[in-house]
Design a protein around this motif. Structure first.
Motif, PDB file in Angstrom:
ATOM      1  N   TYR A 188       0.892  -1.016   0.007  1.00 37.10           N
ATOM      2  CA  TYR A 188       0.118  -0.176   0.295  1.00 37.10           C
ATOM      3  C   TYR A 188       0.707   1.238   0.108  1.00 37.10           C
ATOM      4  CZ  TYR A 188      -3.927  -3.022   0.784  1.00 37.10           C
ATOM      5  OH  TYR A 188      -4.913  -3.987   0.740  1.00 37.10           O
ATOM      6  N   THR A 189       2.221   1.111  -0.270  1.00 38.18           N
ATOM      7  CA  THR A 189       3.128   2.158  -0.327  1.00 38.18           C
ATOM      8  C   THR A 189       4.205   2.050  -1.222  1.00 38.18           C
ATOM      9  OG1 THR A 189       4.568   3.542   1.058  1.00 38.18           O
ATOM     10  CG2 THR A 189       4.527   1.482   1.719  1.00 38.18           C
ATOM     11  N   ASN A 190       4.795   3.415  -1.803  1.00 37.74           N
ATOM     12  CA  ASN A 190       5.752   3.073  -2.767  1.00 37.74           C
ATOM     13  C   ASN A 190       6.966   3.492  -2.086  1.00 37.74           C
ATOM     14  OD1 ASN A 190       4.295   2.455  -5.225  1.00 37.74           O
ATOM     15  ND2 ASN A 190       3.767   4.496  -5.301  1.00 37.74           N
ATOM     16  N   LEU A 191       6.957   3.813  -0.785  1.00 37.74           N
ATOM     17  CA  LEU A 191       8.062   4.210  -0.140  1.00 37.74           C
ATOM     18  C   LEU A 191       8.934   3.121   0.557  1.00 37.74           C
ATOM     19  CD1 LEU A 191       6.637   7.254   2.089  1.00 37.74           C
ATOM     20  CD2 LEU A 191       8.201   7.316  -0.035  1.00 37.74           C
ATOM     21  N   PRO A 192      10.200   3.405   0.539  1.00 36.13           N
ATOM     22  CA  PRO A 192      11.145   2.196   1.314  1.00 36.13           C
ATOM     23  C   PRO A 192      10.572   2.085   2.883  1.00 36.13           C
ATOM     24  CG  PRO A 192      12.300   4.310   1.275  1.00 36.13           C
ATOM     25  CD  PRO A 192      11.203   4.245   0.218  1.00 36.13           C
ATOM     26  N   ILE A 193      10.853   0.895   3.470  1.00 41.03           N
ATOM     27  CA  ILE A 193      10.548   0.416   4.613  1.00 41.03           C
ATOM     28  C   ILE A 193      11.553   0.102   5.887  1.00 41.03           C
ATOM     29  CG2 ILE A 193       8.679  -0.877   5.975  1.00 41.03           C
ATOM     30  CD1 ILE A 193       7.261  -1.134   3.304  1.00 41.03           C
ATOM     31  N   ILE A 194      11.457   0.619   7.023  1.00 40.44           N
ATOM     32  CA  ILE A 194      12.286   0.244   7.824  1.00 40.44           C
ATOM     33  C   ILE A 194      11.700  -0.385   9.191  1.00 40.44           C
ATOM     34  CG2 ILE A 194      13.981   1.034   9.722  1.00 40.44           C
ATOM     35  CD1 ILE A 194      14.990   1.473   7.009  1.00 40.44           C
ATOM     36  N   LEU A 195      12.172  -1.495   9.707  1.00 41.26           N
ATOM     37  CA  LEU A 195      11.343  -2.307  10.461  1.00 41.26           C
ATOM     38  C   LEU A 195      11.803  -1.975  11.870  1.00 41.26           C
ATOM     39  CD1 LEU A 195      11.607  -5.765   8.774  1.00 41.26           C
ATOM     40  CD2 LEU A 195       9.535  -4.246   9.014  1.00 41.26           C
ATOM     41  N   TYR A 196      11.058  -2.007  12.958  1.00 47.70           N
ATOM     42  CA  TYR A 196      11.294  -1.620  14.065  1.00 47.70           C
ATOM     43  C   TYR A 196      10.546  -2.644  15.184  1.00 47.70           C
ATOM     44  CZ  TYR A 196      10.683   1.597  18.238  1.00 47.70           C
ATOM     45  OH  TYR A 196      10.426   2.270  19.528  1.00 47.70           O
ATOM     46  N   GLU A 197      11.075  -3.215  15.936  1.00 42.75           N
ATOM     47  CA  GLU A 197      10.651  -3.970  17.088  1.00 42.75           C
ATOM     48  C   GLU A 197      10.406  -3.183  18.306  1.00 42.75           C
ATOM     49  OE1 GLU A 197      13.316  -8.096  16.295  1.00 42.75           O
ATOM     50  OE2 GLU A 197      14.436  -6.762  17.585  1.00 42.75           O
ATOM     51  N   PHE A 198       9.438  -2.778  18.139  1.00 43.46           N
ATOM     52  CA  PHE A 198       8.826  -1.723  19.222  1.00 43.46           C
ATOM     53  C   PHE A 198       8.434  -2.484  20.576  1.00 43.46           C
ATOM     54  CE2 PHE A 198       5.193   0.926  20.943  1.00 43.46           C
ATOM     55  CZ  PHE A 198       5.918   1.588  21.496  1.00 43.46           C
ATOM     56  N   PRO A 199       9.275  -2.023  21.656  1.00 45.58           N
ATOM     57  CA  PRO A 199       8.749  -2.756  22.905  1.00 45.58           C
ATOM     58  C   PRO A 199       7.622  -2.467  23.601  1.00 45.58           C
ATOM     59  CG  PRO A 199      11.055  -1.856  22.827  1.00 45.58           C
ATOM     60  CD  PRO A 199      10.320  -1.396  21.626  1.00 45.58           C
ATOM     61  N   GLY A 200       6.839  -1.637  23.103  1.00 45.19           N
ATOM     62  CA  GLY A 200       5.449  -1.136  23.545  1.00 45.19           C
ATOM     63  C   GLY A 200       4.411  -2.239  23.231  1.00 45.19           C
ATOM     64  N   PHE A 201       4.753  -3.175  22.196  1.00 43.94           N
ATOM     65  CA  PHE A 201       3.597  -4.288  21.865  1.00 43.94           C
ATOM     66  C   PHE A 201       4.352  -5.656  22.217  1.00 43.94           C
ATOM     67  CE2 PHE A 201       2.613  -1.483  18.185  1.00 43.94           C
ATOM     68  CZ  PHE A 201       1.309  -0.860  18.599  1.00 43.94           C
ATOM     69  N   ASP A 202       3.480  -6.459  22.381  1.00 42.47           N
ATOM     70  CA  ASP A 202       3.738  -7.894  22.920  1.00 42.47           C
ATOM     71  C   ASP A 202       4.508  -8.424  21.747  1.00 42.47           C
ATOM     72  OD1 ASP A 202       3.076  -7.607  25.676  1.00 42.47           O
ATOM     73  OD2 ASP A 202       0.961  -8.115  25.270  1.00 42.47           O
ATOM     74  N   HIS A 203       5.203  -9.488  22.104  1.00 44.40           N
ATOM     75  CA  HIS A 203       5.987 -10.337  21.028  1.00 44.40           C
ATOM     76  C   HIS A 203       6.445  -9.362  19.729  1.00 44.40           C
ATOM     77  CE1 HIS A 203       4.042 -13.571  22.953  1.00 44.40           C
ATOM     78  NE2 HIS A 203       2.764 -13.170  22.996  1.00 44.40           N
ATOM     79  N   CYS A 204       7.350  -8.345  20.273  1.00 40.70           N
ATOM     80  CA  CYS A 204       7.741  -7.585  19.146  1.00 40.70           C
ATOM     81  C   CYS A 204       9.016  -7.961  18.524  1.00 40.70           C
ATOM     82  CB  CYS A 204       7.884  -6.130  19.867  1.00 40.70           C
ATOM     83  SG  CYS A 204       9.130  -6.107  21.052  1.00 40.70           S
ATOM     84  N   HIS A 205       9.737  -8.912  18.985  1.00 37.91           N
ATOM     85  CA  HIS A 205      10.915  -9.256  18.188  1.00 37.91           C
ATOM     86  C   HIS A 205      10.630 -10.275  17.060  1.00 37.91           C
ATOM     87  CE1 HIS A 205      12.439  -8.263  22.378  1.00 37.91           C
ATOM     88  NE2 HIS A 205      12.625  -7.113  21.630  1.00 37.91           N
TER      89      HIS A 205
END
Length: 299
Positions: A131-148
């Motif tokens: 849904y985007t043409n932009l490049p994407i960086i991933l983030y293991e955000f600790p604010g959500f469970d099972h983020c890794h």
């Protein structure tokens, strides 16, 4: 603006705090000054709408306006911003589209609650990328469970050609090495300060960590010493200074970082929405660190 070259996604990602008024509304004028300050201090990239921004305490409209403001005041430094925080799939798709329209150079996707299932995380994030043409960086955000996510899942996402980096928050060398082994042309980014130098030695290609919110110049200095000048002695000395900064702001973050930004001339309050506060002894401690840092030309 990213042009697609692999090396463009490496380097120092400076996190952007959110300045609040005493009534906890966002002070966008101060935010604009702060974005210019961060850009001028040597960041390769600026990360608007991140954990240090208290992004889960901001409405979608506020997140969009922060990203738009950052774009206007970045003075040519690339801006990335998180784009999949809304609770439902349909809302995330619309969020991705709206964030792209702000003019940011790249989007950040968090792993959310399916980070413990390789198949599910690859399928969901790959579909959302459509849904985007932009490049994407991933983030293991600790604010959500099972983020890794596993190195295997990250490697599969890199192979799609849409994902160009990951902020690893495992805070272990095994965790980041798992991603480094499959990073290909992408950039594994270290979030843990004590392991930053070890991560560079292991092949990490950048940093995206909380102290960049108030001392990004030190991170750029270390990056250049390590990767450009290849002066390991100087890089280690600067790393030791970064450790001091990390220890100084650790208690009471991100109010602590906001206070250090204030001491550097940007009119921040220490008000947060996430609940961090500073008592009188912490304020005195931060003032002492700032005086030391200023005397030794660290900040």
């Amino acid at each position: 603006m990213f042009t697609g070259k692999a090396e463009e996604f490496r380097g120092v990602y400076a996190l952007l705090l959110t300045p609040f008024n005493e009534d906890r509304s966002i002070n966008y004028d101060t935010y604009a000054q702060y974005v210019e300050f961060q850009a001028a201090r040597g960041a390769h990239h600026l990360f608007s709408v991140c954990g240090s921004s208290e992004m889960t305490c901001l409405t979608l409209d506020e997140r969009i306006k922060c990203a738009e403001t950052a774009v206007k005041h970045a003075n040519g430094v690339e801006i990335v911003a998180t784009a999949n925080l809304e609770p439902t799939w349909k809302e995330q798709v619309e969020e991705v589209k709206r964030m792209e329209q702000t003019g940011v150079d790249g989007l950040v996707f968090v792993a959310r609650d399916y980070g413990n299932c390789d198949k599910r995380i690859v399928e969901n994030l790959s579909e959302l990328a459509g849904y985007t043409n932009l490049p994407i960086i991933l983030y293991e955000f600790p604010g959500f469970d099972h983020c890794h996510m596993s190195g295997k899942a990250y490697g599969e996402l890199v192979k799609t050609g849409r994902f160009h980096g990951i902020k690893d928050t495992t805070c272990t060398m095994d965790g980041i090495k798992d991603k480094i082994a499959v990073q290909g042309d992408s950039a594994a980014l270290q979030a843990n300060i004590p392991l930053l130098l070890d991560a560079y030695d292991a092949g990490a290609r950048g940093v995206c960590a909380t102290p960049t919110s108030c001392g990004v110049n030190l991170f750029r200095k270390m990056y250049d010493e390590y990767f450009v000048e290849k002066d390991m002695k100087k890089a280690r000395e600067t790393f030791n200074e970064i450790i001091l900064l990390d220890c100084a702001i650790d208690s009471g973050f991100n109010a602590s970082a906001k206070f250090l930004v204030q001491l550097q001339g940007i009119p921040f309050t220490t008000v947060t929405r996430a609940g961090a506060t500073l008592n009188a002894p912490r304020i005195r401690s931060l003032r002492a660190f700032y005086e030391y840092a200023k005397d030794h030309e660290l900040l």
